[in-house]
Design a protein around this motif. Structure first.
Motif, PDB file in Angstrom:
ATOM      1  N   PRO A  42      18.278   9.976  -0.109  1.00 47.94           N
ATOM      2  CA  PRO A  42      16.855  10.298   0.025  1.00 47.94           C
ATOM      3  C   PRO A  42      16.083   9.145   0.634  1.00 47.94           C
ATOM      4  O   PRO A  42      16.501   7.995   0.563  1.00 47.94           O
ATOM      5  N   ASP A  43      14.970   9.475   1.236  1.00 49.10           N
ATOM      6  CA  ASP A  43      14.109   8.434   1.796  1.00 49.10           C
ATOM      7  C   ASP A  43      13.643   7.495   0.697  1.00 49.10           C
ATOM      8  O   ASP A  43      13.343   7.915  -0.422  1.00 49.10           O
ATOM      9  N   ALA A  44      13.585   6.218   1.055  1.00 50.83           N
ATOM     10  CA  ALA A  44      13.173   5.224   0.063  1.00 50.83           C
ATOM     11  C   ALA A  44      11.702   5.398  -0.284  1.00 50.83           C
ATOM     12  O   ALA A  44      10.876   5.694   0.573  1.00 50.83           O
ATOM     13  N   GLU A  45      11.414   5.237  -1.535  1.00 51.84           N
ATOM     14  CA  GLU A  45      10.035   5.244  -1.987  1.00 51.84           C
ATOM     15  C   GLU A  45       9.674   3.837  -2.438  1.00 51.84           C
ATOM     16  O   GLU A  45      10.350   3.257  -3.280  1.00 51.84           O
ATOM     17  N   PHE A  46       8.612   3.278  -1.857  1.00 54.77           N
ATOM     18  CA  PHE A  46       8.227   1.911  -2.156  1.00 54.77           C
ATOM     19  C   PHE A  46       7.249   1.920  -3.325  1.00 54.77           C
ATOM     20  O   PHE A  46       6.097   2.321  -3.188  1.00 54.77           O
ATOM     21  N   THR A  47       7.765   1.530  -4.469  1.00 53.48           N
ATOM     22  CA  THR A  47       6.940   1.467  -5.663  1.00 53.48           C
ATOM     23  C   THR A  47       7.065   0.084  -6.269  1.00 53.48           C
ATOM     24  O   THR A  47       7.921  -0.702  -5.888  1.00 53.48           O
ATOM     25  N   SER A  48       6.210  -0.200  -7.207  1.00 54.28           N
ATOM     26  CA  SER A  48       6.235  -1.484  -7.876  1.00 54.28           C
ATOM     27  C   SER A  48       6.104  -1.252  -9.370  1.00 54.28           C
ATOM     28  O   SER A  48       5.925  -0.125  -9.839  1.00 54.28           O
ATOM     29  N   TYR A  49       6.214  -2.303 -10.137  1.00 53.75           N
ATOM     30  CA  TYR A  49       6.156  -2.177 -11.580  1.00 53.75           C
ATOM     31  C   TYR A  49       4.845  -1.549 -12.026  1.00 53.75           C
ATOM     32  O   TYR A  49       3.762  -1.909 -11.560  1.00 53.75           O
ATOM     33  N   TYR A  50       4.971  -0.586 -12.929  1.00 53.73           N
ATOM     34  CA  TYR A  50       3.823   0.080 -13.551  1.00 53.73           C
ATOM     35  C   TYR A  50       2.947   0.799 -12.526  1.00 53.73           C
ATOM     36  O   TYR A  50       1.781   1.075 -12.776  1.00 53.73           O
ATOM     37  N   GLY A  51       3.508   1.095 -11.332  1.00 52.42           N
ATOM     38  CA  GLY A  51       2.756   1.813 -10.323  1.00 52.42           C
ATOM     39  C   GLY A  51       1.659   1.020  -9.655  1.00 52.42           C
ATOM     40  O   GLY A  51       0.828   1.581  -8.946  1.00 52.42           O
ATOM     41  N   ARG A  52       1.640  -0.286  -9.845  1.00 54.82           N
ATOM     42  CA  ARG A  52       0.612  -1.125  -9.242  1.00 54.82           C
ATOM     43  C   ARG A  52       1.034  -1.528  -7.832  1.00 54.82           C
ATOM     44  O   ARG A  52       2.226  -1.621  -7.537  1.00 54.82           O
ATOM     45  N   LEU A  55       0.407  -5.859  -3.355  1.00 51.66           N
ATOM     46  CA  LEU A  55      -0.700  -6.791  -3.150  1.00 51.66           C
ATOM     47  C   LEU A  55      -1.922  -6.329  -3.934  1.00 51.66           C
ATOM     48  O   LEU A  55      -2.130  -5.129  -4.118  1.00 51.66           O
ATOM     49  N   ASN A  56      -2.693  -7.263  -4.373  1.00 52.90           N
ATOM     50  CA  ASN A  56      -4.005  -6.941  -4.922  1.00 52.90           C
ATOM     51  C   ASN A  56      -4.987  -6.851  -3.754  1.00 52.90           C
ATOM     52  O   ASN A  56      -5.243  -7.854  -3.087  1.00 52.90           O
ATOM     53  N   PRO A  57      -5.509  -5.660  -3.447  1.00 51.96           N
ATOM     54  CA  PRO A  57      -6.451  -5.553  -2.318  1.00 51.96           C
ATOM     55  C   PRO A  57      -7.655  -6.455  -2.539  1.00 51.96           C
ATOM     56  O   PRO A  57      -8.046  -6.732  -3.674  1.00 51.96           O
ATOM     57  N   PRO A  58      -8.260  -6.934  -1.472  1.00 55.69           N
ATOM     58  CA  PRO A  58      -9.469  -7.750  -1.631  1.00 55.69           C
ATOM     59  C   PRO A  58     -10.553  -6.987  -2.378  1.00 55.69           C
ATOM     60  O   PRO A  58     -10.657  -5.760  -2.285  1.00 55.69           O
ATOM     61  N   THR A  59     -11.338  -7.700  -3.108  1.00 54.41           N
ATOM     62  CA  THR A  59     -12.434  -7.083  -3.856  1.00 54.41           C
ATOM     63  C   THR A  59     -13.702  -6.975  -3.021  1.00 54.41           C
ATOM     64  O   THR A  59     -14.773  -6.696  -3.556  1.00 54.41           O
ATOM     65  N   TRP A  60     -13.569  -7.179  -1.731  1.00 54.47           N
ATOM     66  CA  TRP A  60     -14.727  -7.112  -0.844  1.00 54.47           C
ATOM     67  C   TRP A  60     -15.322  -5.710  -0.830  1.00 54.47           C
ATOM     68  O   TRP A  60     -14.609  -4.711  -0.836  1.00 54.47           O
ATOM     69  N   HIS A 313     -11.472  -0.751   6.618  1.00 53.04           N
ATOM     70  CA  HIS A 313     -10.798   0.247   5.792  1.00 53.04           C
ATOM     71  C   HIS A 313      -9.296   0.310   6.101  1.00 53.04           C
ATOM     72  O   HIS A 313      -8.497   0.613   5.201  1.00 53.04           O
ATOM     73  N   ALA A 314      -8.899   0.036   7.341  1.00 49.46           N
ATOM     74  CA  ALA A 314      -7.469  -0.004   7.649  1.00 49.46           C
ATOM     75  C   ALA A 314      -6.781  -1.100   6.847  1.00 49.46           C
ATOM     76  O   ALA A 314      -5.661  -0.910   6.334  1.00 49.46           O
ATOM     77  N   GLY A 315      -7.422  -2.242   6.734  1.00 52.03           N
ATOM     78  CA  GLY A 315      -6.849  -3.308   5.930  1.00 52.03           C
ATOM     79  C   GLY A 315      -6.725  -2.924   4.471  1.00 52.03           C
ATOM     80  O   GLY A 315      -5.700  -3.178   3.829  1.00 52.03           O
ATOM     81  N   MET A 316      -7.751  -2.299   3.925  1.00 51.07           N
ATOM     82  CA  MET A 316      -7.704  -1.882   2.530  1.00 51.07           C
ATOM     83  C   MET A 316      -6.599  -0.856   2.297  1.00 51.07           C
ATOM     84  O   MET A 316      -5.888  -0.897   1.289  1.00 51.07           O
ATOM     85  N   GLN A 317      -6.449   0.092   3.210  1.00 48.68           N
ATOM     86  CA  GLN A 317      -5.404   1.099   3.067  1.00 48.68           C
ATOM     87  C   GLN A 317      -4.013   0.481   3.128  1.00 48.68           C
ATOM     88  O   GLN A 317      -3.113   0.871   2.379  1.00 48.68           O
ATOM     89  N   SER A 318      -3.823  -0.487   3.997  1.00 49.38           N
ATOM     90  CA  SER A 318      -2.497  -1.111   4.118  1.00 49.38           C
ATOM     91  C   SER A 318      -2.161  -1.949   2.899  1.00 49.38           C
ATOM     92  O   SER A 318      -0.990  -2.061   2.520  1.00 49.38           O
ATOM     93  N   ALA A 319      -3.167  -2.534   2.259  1.00 53.22           N
ATOM     94  CA  ALA A 319      -2.908  -3.344   1.065  1.00 53.22           C
ATOM     95  C   ALA A 319      -2.525  -2.484  -0.125  1.00 53.22           C
ATOM     96  O   ALA A 319      -1.837  -2.948  -1.042  1.00 53.22           O
ATOM     97  N   GLN A 320      -2.923  -1.221  -0.135  1.00 51.81           N
ATOM     98  CA  GLN A 320      -2.643  -0.339  -1.263  1.00 51.81           C
ATOM     99  C   GLN A 320      -1.284   0.339  -1.166  1.00 51.81           C
ATOM    100  O   GLN A 320      -0.806   0.864  -2.165  1.00 51.81           O
ATOM    101  N   THR A 325       3.927  -3.891   3.199  1.00 52.71           N
ATOM    102  CA  THR A 325       4.281  -5.256   2.811  1.00 52.71           C
ATOM    103  C   THR A 325       5.782  -5.452   2.771  1.00 52.71           C
ATOM    104  O   THR A 325       6.305  -6.463   3.240  1.00 52.71           O
ATOM    105  N   VAL A 326       6.514  -4.461   2.246  1.00 51.48           N
ATOM    106  CA  VAL A 326       7.953  -4.606   2.019  1.00 51.48           C
ATOM    107  C   VAL A 326       8.747  -4.538   3.313  1.00 51.48           C
ATOM    108  O   VAL A 326       9.624  -5.377   3.564  1.00 51.48           O
TER     109      VAL A 326
END
Length: 340
Positions: A42-52, A55-60, A313-320, A325-326
């Motif tokens: 199956p296609d890889a799914e990129f997940t992280s611990y606890y669904g977080r 990266l932490n997106p900027p708080t801007w 908004h493109a930057g924010m979407q990519s950080a989420q 990142t991977v």
């Protein structure tokens, strides 16, 4: 029935063709798989611990920082146009652009301070000068550009100290080009994939967008007889922005997806349409009609704002999304292993 066992010497008694299945393959009726069929992964799914997110997106805040990007570019490029108009004998255009640059940099600084939360935080950034930090360099750049732009506008409007006013105009123009571009460097210096990976082209995108915005303001504020350079600058800025975006999307590949999807994609598409319409109207009609000049100028300003908000908004979407990142990290690691 034969069995297999795992010991210190390895696997004993193993049976051939009994490898574990990976994923879901094709099956016959009854759930049996054909001999010789490969297992489907199956296609890889990129997940992280606890669904977080990884990266932490900027708080801007979008209105503050994207507005800061847009108004700073308008101010910086406007000072360059003001100096050019003054040198070529277009006093009405020069004065209008000096005033608009002062208003824009005031709004840009206000948006930045509002996002910081307390005005004292901007002051704290001026305690040291760190050339390797885009934030530090940008803070000092704003601290130098703001007074120069203010002096140029006030002295032109009052007619006082013309030589000092000319020096302030030249200083604001020299710093204005850097003000128009440095916010792209500031964004690219973060770990946000859609910004960081676009570090080569993003400054040119911002400069082109700033030139188009300043040209739009000049078309709105200047007389018909003085808007020729603004129309040329609008075409140049739009061409630079569009060409830089195309190069960026081609080089980034998969990482360019956030610029085409979601809110960012809608804003970037709107920016492209508005830029094309505004440039065409400024080239064909703005030299003949005052209404057409104002309309084309407003369209160019809206296009530049859509570009800045789209990039934000493109930057924010990519950080989420962890895959942005991977996957680049895996590609860089694979390249390094091949070269080693």
């Amino acid at each position: 029935m034969s069995t297999s066992d795992v010991g210190r010497e390895g696997v004993r008694g193993e049976r051939p063709d009994r490898e574990a299945r990976v994923g879901k393959g094709r099956h016959h009726r009854g759930g049996r798989r054909r001999r010789g069929e490969r297992a489907m992964v199956p296609d890889a799914e990129f997940t992280s611990y606890y669904g977080r997110p990884v990266l932490n997106p900027p708080t801007w805040k979008a209105l503050d920082i994207a507005g800061y990007f847009f108004l700073g570019g308008l101010a910086g490029a406007g000072s360059v146009l003001a100096a050019g108009a003054q040198l070529t004998g277009r006093p009405a255009t020069a004065r209008a652009m000096k005033v608009s640059s002062l208003a824009a940099i005031t709004g840009s600084a206000a948006a930045l301070v509002h996002d910081l939360g307390r005005p004292a935080r901007f002051h704290h950034m001026l305690r040291v000068m760190k050339p390797t930090s885009p934030m530090s360099v940008g803070s000092w750049l704003l601290a130098a550009y703001g007074p120069a732009a203010g002096a140029a506008a006030v002295l032109d409007a009052t007619g006082l100290f013309p030589r000092l006013g000319a020096a302030a105009t030249a200083g604001a123009a020299a710093l204005g080009s850097a003000v128009a571009a440095y916010t792209a460097v500031l964004a690219a210096d973060t770990a946000v994939p859609a910004w960081h990976e676009a570090h080569r082209e993003l400054p040119f995108v911002f400069v082109g967008s700033a030139a188009a915005a300043a040209s739009g303001m000049a078309l709105i504020a200047s007389p018909l007889g003085e808007n020729g350079p603004a129309r040329g600058a609008a075409a140049f800025g739009t061409a630079l922005e569009v060409a830089s975006l195309r190069l960026m999307e081609r080089r980034l590949g998969m990482i360019a997806e956030p610029y085409k999807e979601g809110r960012a994609g809608r804003l970037m598409r709107a920016a492209g349409l508005l830029s094309a319409a505004g440039t065409a109207a400024s080239t064909l009609l703005a030299g003949r009609s005052r209404a057409a000049a104002a309309l084309s100028g407003t369209t160019l300003l809206a296009a530049s704002a859509c570009t800045r908000f789209g990039v934000f908004h493109a930057g924010m979407q990519s950080a989420q999304d962890p895959k942005y990142t991977v996957l680049p990290q895996r590609e860089r690691r694979a390249t390094a292993q091949q070269e080693a």
